[in-house]
Design a protein around this motif. Structure first.
Motif, PDB file in Angstrom:
ATOM      1  N   GLY A  20       0.813  -1.212   0.000  1.00  0.00           N
ATOM      2  CA  GLY A  20       0.000   0.000   0.000  1.00  0.00           C
ATOM      3  C   GLY A  20       0.841   1.255   0.000  1.00  0.00           C
ATOM      4  O   GLY A  20       1.948   1.285   0.535  1.00  0.00           O
ATOM      5  N   VAL A  21       0.326   2.297  -0.630  1.00  0.00           N
ATOM      6  CA  VAL A  21       1.045   3.567  -0.698  1.00  0.00           C
ATOM      7  C   VAL A  21       0.664   4.435   0.490  1.00  0.00           C
ATOM      8  O   VAL A  21      -0.470   4.414   0.965  1.00  0.00           O
ATOM      9  CB  VAL A  21       0.742   4.309  -2.016  1.00  0.00           C
ATOM     10  N   THR A  22       1.635   5.203   0.969  1.00  0.00           N
ATOM     11  CA  THR A  22       1.438   6.081   2.111  1.00  0.00           C
ATOM     12  C   THR A  22       2.141   7.400   1.849  1.00  0.00           C
ATOM     13  O   THR A  22       2.883   7.549   0.867  1.00  0.00           O
ATOM     14  CB  THR A  22       2.007   5.460   3.393  1.00  0.00           C
ATOM     15  N   GLU A  23       1.950   8.326   2.745  1.00  0.00           N
ATOM     16  CA  GLU A  23       2.626   9.617   2.625  1.00  0.00           C
ATOM     17  C   GLU A  23       4.136   9.455   2.662  1.00  0.00           C
ATOM     18  O   GLU A  23       4.869  10.174   1.984  1.00  0.00           O
ATOM     19  CB  GLU A  23       2.176  10.542   3.756  1.00  0.00           C
ATOM     20  N   SER A  24       4.631   8.468   3.424  1.00  0.00           N
ATOM     21  CA  SER A  24       6.075   8.301   3.595  1.00  0.00           C
ATOM     22  C   SER A  24       6.762   7.704   2.376  1.00  0.00           C
ATOM     23  O   SER A  24       7.969   7.893   2.190  1.00  0.00           O
ATOM     24  CB  SER A  24       6.359   7.428   4.823  1.00  0.00           C
ATOM     25  N   ASN A  25       6.022   6.942   1.539  1.00  0.00           N
ATOM     26  CA  ASN A  25       6.682   6.317   0.386  1.00  0.00           C
ATOM     27  C   ASN A  25       6.221   6.872  -0.959  1.00  0.00           C
ATOM     28  O   ASN A  25       6.676   6.422  -2.012  1.00  0.00           O
ATOM     29  CB  ASN A  25       6.501   4.793   0.413  1.00  0.00           C
ATOM     30  N   ALA A  26       5.322   7.864  -0.956  1.00  0.00           N
ATOM     31  CA  ALA A  26       4.752   8.363  -2.207  1.00  0.00           C
ATOM     32  C   ALA A  26       5.823   8.918  -3.143  1.00  0.00           C
ATOM     33  O   ALA A  26       5.837   8.607  -4.343  1.00  0.00           O
ATOM     34  CB  ALA A  26       3.699   9.430  -1.911  1.00  0.00           C
ATOM     35  N   GLU A  27       6.726   9.757  -2.628  1.00  0.00           N
ATOM     36  CA  GLU A  27       7.752  10.360  -3.472  1.00  0.00           C
ATOM     37  C   GLU A  27       8.684   9.301  -4.052  1.00  0.00           C
ATOM     38  O   GLU A  27       9.002   9.325  -5.251  1.00  0.00           O
ATOM     39  CB  GLU A  27       8.567  11.385  -2.678  1.00  0.00           C
ATOM     40  N   ALA A  28       9.107   8.362  -3.200  1.00  0.00           N
ATOM     41  CA  ALA A  28      10.029   7.322  -3.662  1.00  0.00           C
ATOM     42  C   ALA A  28       9.374   6.441  -4.715  1.00  0.00           C
ATOM     43  O   ALA A  28      10.021   6.029  -5.696  1.00  0.00           O
ATOM     44  CB  ALA A  28      10.514   6.480  -2.483  1.00  0.00           C
ATOM     45  N   LEU A  29       8.088   6.143  -4.549  1.00  0.00           N
ATOM     46  CA  LEU A  29       7.387   5.321  -5.531  1.00  0.00           C
ATOM     47  C   LEU A  29       7.293   6.036  -6.875  1.00  0.00           C
ATOM     48  O   LEU A  29       7.509   5.428  -7.931  1.00  0.00           O
ATOM     49  CB  LEU A  29       5.986   4.970  -5.022  1.00  0.00           C
ATOM     50  N   PHE A  30       6.967   7.320  -6.838  1.00  0.00           N
ATOM     51  CA  PHE A  30       6.883   8.079  -8.092  1.00  0.00           C
ATOM     52  C   PHE A  30       8.238   8.119  -8.795  1.00  0.00           C
ATOM     53  O   PHE A  30       8.333   7.878 -10.007  1.00  0.00           O
ATOM     54  CB  PHE A  30       6.410   9.502  -7.812  1.00  0.00           C
ATOM     55  N   LEU A  31       9.295   8.437  -8.064  1.00  0.00           N
ATOM     56  CA  LEU A  31      10.622   8.559  -8.664  1.00  0.00           C
ATOM     57  C   LEU A  31      11.096   7.215  -9.214  1.00  0.00           C
ATOM     58  O   LEU A  31      11.723   7.148 -10.276  1.00  0.00           O
ATOM     59  CB  LEU A  31      11.616   9.091  -7.638  1.00  0.00           C
ATOM     60  N   THR A  32      10.787   6.137  -8.497  1.00  0.00           N
ATOM     61  CA  THR A  32      11.157   4.813  -8.983  1.00  0.00           C
ATOM     62  C   THR A  32      10.395   4.471 -10.252  1.00  0.00           C
ATOM     63  O   THR A  32      10.964   3.952 -11.226  1.00  0.00           O
ATOM     64  CB  THR A  32      10.878   3.750  -7.909  1.00  0.00           C
TER      65      THR A  32
END
Length: 381
Positions: free
Chosen positions: A88-100
């Motif tokens: 699941g996506v969260t505020e803490s991993n949103a940026e890293a998921l987008f960049l990846t």
């Protein structure tokens, strides 16, 4: 030592190639993204190392260590990335998921330069670069699912807003690529049986051609790259079905990339892909062969700077309205609204599954694209 070499290459060289004429973005990719990767997201770190290895491989295509590194780091990244999406996506991993997701899409695009031998194999025939479109569809799925956090990100918003404003002409007035729509009603009546599919197909063609017309006016801004991220899922289906109209549109798209031929991950792409697409047509085809002449002229032109009489427009002259930056946030706001009634992305969200599955499948795509038969892959510690 290999990881140090790859990180050094990414921060000193590769980062500069991930944006078009944007010092702000160059600093984000060079400094901010590695800091985020090493602080909270190992899959993002693996992805940037994979991209760096691919970049080095572009100048040393037969270096087996770089081939292994490029594939192994990307396979490791896709595995952990897919697991993160499933949790699941969260505020803490949103940026890293987008960049990846963005770097996976870049890797999928750049790896095409190593498929030239396969594409020139007459027995195998030409294969369309569908992985390009699939990976960018995955990026759109991640953006839609995490937009509530990305919209205030000091890392992601500059990347999105660096794109030129998407100003499409859907009025139906004659444009440079209007000829690609001639006969569309007959085609739709022939292949589509229900009214909803007919409408979806017509809109898919109209939108793709409108993006071509927009990018044709401002190619130096990097606008042609936007095509991959903005075409509809239906247009990709039409490509998969090898509809002649969709193929002709794709050939014109690759012609637009000619102006970026000096970028390492796009060098030679225009000519190689256009010649491959043209090979799928019968030279005696009186309907489509004339419409392929413009991309063919662009493909065979020897210089990145193309004269106005060949290009069809003086691309050195850009109006202030056409060259403005920004505008993509409003488009994403609309996309986000479409997904607002859906649950968060995780293993139990079938509505988003097809799109983000494109990303998680990239590990397998990378194996097919990057690795010669029989090459042993060693795991990354």
């Amino acid at each position: 030592m290999l990881e140090l070499k790859l990180l050094h290459n990414f921060t000193t060289v590769t980062a500069q190639t991930l944006s078009v004429n944007s010092p702000v973005l160059e600093k984000i990719w060079r400094v901010t993204v590695p800091e985020l990767a090493f602080s909270s997201a190992s899959y993002l770190a693996d992805t940037l190392l994979a991209v760096s290895a691919l970049h080095l491989r572009s100048s040393s295509p037969h270096d087996r260590d770089l081939i292994r590194a490029s594939h192994s780091y990307m396979a490791s990244a896709c595995s952990e990335y897919g697991a993160c999406l499933s949790r699941g996506v969260t505020e803490s991993n949103a940026e890293a998921l987008f960049l990846t997701a963005a770097l996976i899409a870049f890797q999928s695009t750049a790896s095409r330069i190593f498929a030239r031998d396969d594409m020139n194999d007459r027995a195998a025939g030409y294969s369309l670069p569908l992985s390009w479109f699939h990976s960018f569809q995955g990026v759109k799925a991640v953006v839609a699912a995490t937009w509530q956090w990305l919209r205030i990100s000091t890392i992601v918003i500059p990347i999105i807003e660096s794109q030129p404003a998407l100003n499409l002409d859907l009025s139906g007035h004659p444009t440079f690529f209007s000829d690609l729509m001639v006969g569309v009603e007959d085609e739709i009546a022939k292949f589509e049986s229900d009214a909803s599919t007919q409408l979806e197909t017509r809109i898919a063609y109209q939108h793709a051609i409108a993006v071509l017309d927009w990018a044709h006016k401002i190619p130096y801004t990097g606008a042609p790259l936007v095509f991959l991220a903005t075409v509809s899922r239906r247009f990709i289906e039409l490509l998969e079905a090898r509809r002649p109209r969709a193929l002709a549109i794709l050939a014109s798209y690759f012609a637009l990339l000619k102006c970026l031929d000096d970028v390492w991950w796009l060098k030679g792409v225009a000519r190689r892909e256009i010649m491959g697409i043209v090979s799928l047509f019968d030279p005696d085809d009186e309907e489509w062969w004339p419409r392929l002449q413009w991309p063919l002229r662009i493909a065979l032109h020897d210089n990145v700077i193309i004269p106005p009489q060949v290009w069809g427009r003086d691309w050195a002259v850009q109006t202030s309205a056409a060259s403005q930056s920004g505008g993509f946030v409003s488009h994403i706001e609309l996309l986000s609204d479409m997904f607002s009634s859906m649950p968060q992305m995780n293993s139990a969200t079938p509505d988003l599954e097809p799109a983000h599955q494109y990303i998680m499948e990239q590990g397998g795509m990378m194996r097919d694209i990057l690795l010669p038969e029989g090459l042993e892959i060693l795991p990354v510690d």
